[in-house]
Motif scaffolding. Structure first.
Motif, PDB file in Angstrom:
ATOM      1  N   ARG A 126      31.305  32.048  30.530  1.00 41.60           N
ATOM      2  CA  ARG A 126      32.638  31.524  30.627  1.00 41.60           C
ATOM      3  C   ARG A 126      33.422  32.742  30.466  1.00 41.60           C
ATOM      4  N   LEU A 127      33.070  33.627  29.505  1.00 40.82           N
ATOM      5  CA  LEU A 127      34.064  34.907  29.481  1.00 40.82           C
ATOM      6  C   LEU A 127      34.063  35.652  30.760  1.00 40.82           C
ATOM      7  N   GLU A 128      32.731  35.704  31.374  1.00 38.24           N
ATOM      8  CA  GLU A 128      32.287  36.606  32.486  1.00 38.24           C
ATOM      9  C   GLU A 128      33.027  35.885  33.625  1.00 38.24           C
ATOM     10  N   ARG A 129      33.283  34.668  33.574  1.00 39.99           N
ATOM     11  CA  ARG A 129      33.996  34.069  34.719  1.00 39.99           C
ATOM     12  C   ARG A 129      35.463  34.107  34.653  1.00 39.99           C
ATOM     13  N   SER A 130      35.966  34.244  33.427  1.00 44.88           N
ATOM     14  CA  SER A 130      37.399  33.907  33.475  1.00 44.88           C
ATOM     15  C   SER A 130      37.912  35.633  33.737  1.00 44.88           C
ATOM     16  N   GLY A 131      38.926  35.882  34.678  1.00 45.07           N
ATOM     17  CA  GLY A 131      39.637  37.166  34.805  1.00 45.07           C
ATOM     18  C   GLY A 131      40.056  37.581  33.558  1.00 45.07           C
ATOM     19  N   VAL A 132      40.999  36.826  32.986  1.00 42.56           N
ATOM     20  CA  VAL A 132      41.828  37.391  31.780  1.00 42.56           C
ATOM     21  C   VAL A 132      40.828  37.843  30.877  1.00 42.56           C
ATOM     22  N   ALA A 133      39.686  37.110  30.313  1.00 43.92           N
ATOM     23  CA  ALA A 133      38.903  37.366  29.332  1.00 43.92           C
ATOM     24  C   ALA A 133      38.119  38.526  29.919  1.00 43.92           C
ATOM     25  N   GLN A 134      37.697  38.618  30.887  1.00 44.17           N
ATOM     26  CA  GLN A 134      36.969  39.920  31.588  1.00 44.17           C
ATOM     27  C   GLN A 134      37.838  41.292  31.437  1.00 44.17           C
ATOM     28  N   SER A 135      39.052  41.010  31.779  1.00 41.54           N
ATOM     29  CA  SER A 135      40.031  42.333  31.753  1.00 41.54           C
ATOM     30  C   SER A 135      40.205  42.719  30.180  1.00 41.54           C
ATOM     31  N   TYR A 136      40.390  41.681  29.512  1.00 42.17           N
ATOM     32  CA  TYR A 136      40.497  41.778  28.074  1.00 42.17           C
ATOM     33  C   TYR A 136      39.201  42.555  27.411  1.00 42.17           C
TER      34      TYR A 136
END
Length: 89
Positions: free
Chosen positions: A65-75
């Motif tokens: 889920r973190l990999e799919r989320s753009g905001v989480a990925q940039s963080y």
């Protein structure tokens, strides 16, 4: 003759106040205990193989889920990037 220190209503108020504090602290202590047990099982799978397998599954799903989320990925990218100290600027 001994005198009674506290009357019954005062004693009940003290007991109620103590019970209220105990209920207040019960929830955070329970969460901390579950976290400690989970960390112990994560580090030593022999403690509970089924729970360790479930933790690995949950960690894998969270990572997906973190990999799919753009905001989480940039963080996460910012966290794993090179550290820039104030003296390097």
């Amino acid at each position: 003759m001994m005198t009674q220190r506290y009357s019954t209503p005062q004693r009940q108020e003290r007991y109620q106040a103590r019970a209220k504090r105990a209920r207040f602290w019960a929830w955070p202590v329970r969460i901390a205990m579950i976290g400690c047990v989970g960390a112990a099982i994560w580090q030593e799978p022999a403690l509970s193989p089924k729970a360790h397998a479930m933790l690995k599954d949950v960690a894998g799903r969270a990572n997906e889920r973190l990999e799919r989320s753009g905001v989480a990925q940039s963080y996460l990218t910012a966290l794993s990037g090179p550290a820039v100290s104030a003296t390097d600027k």
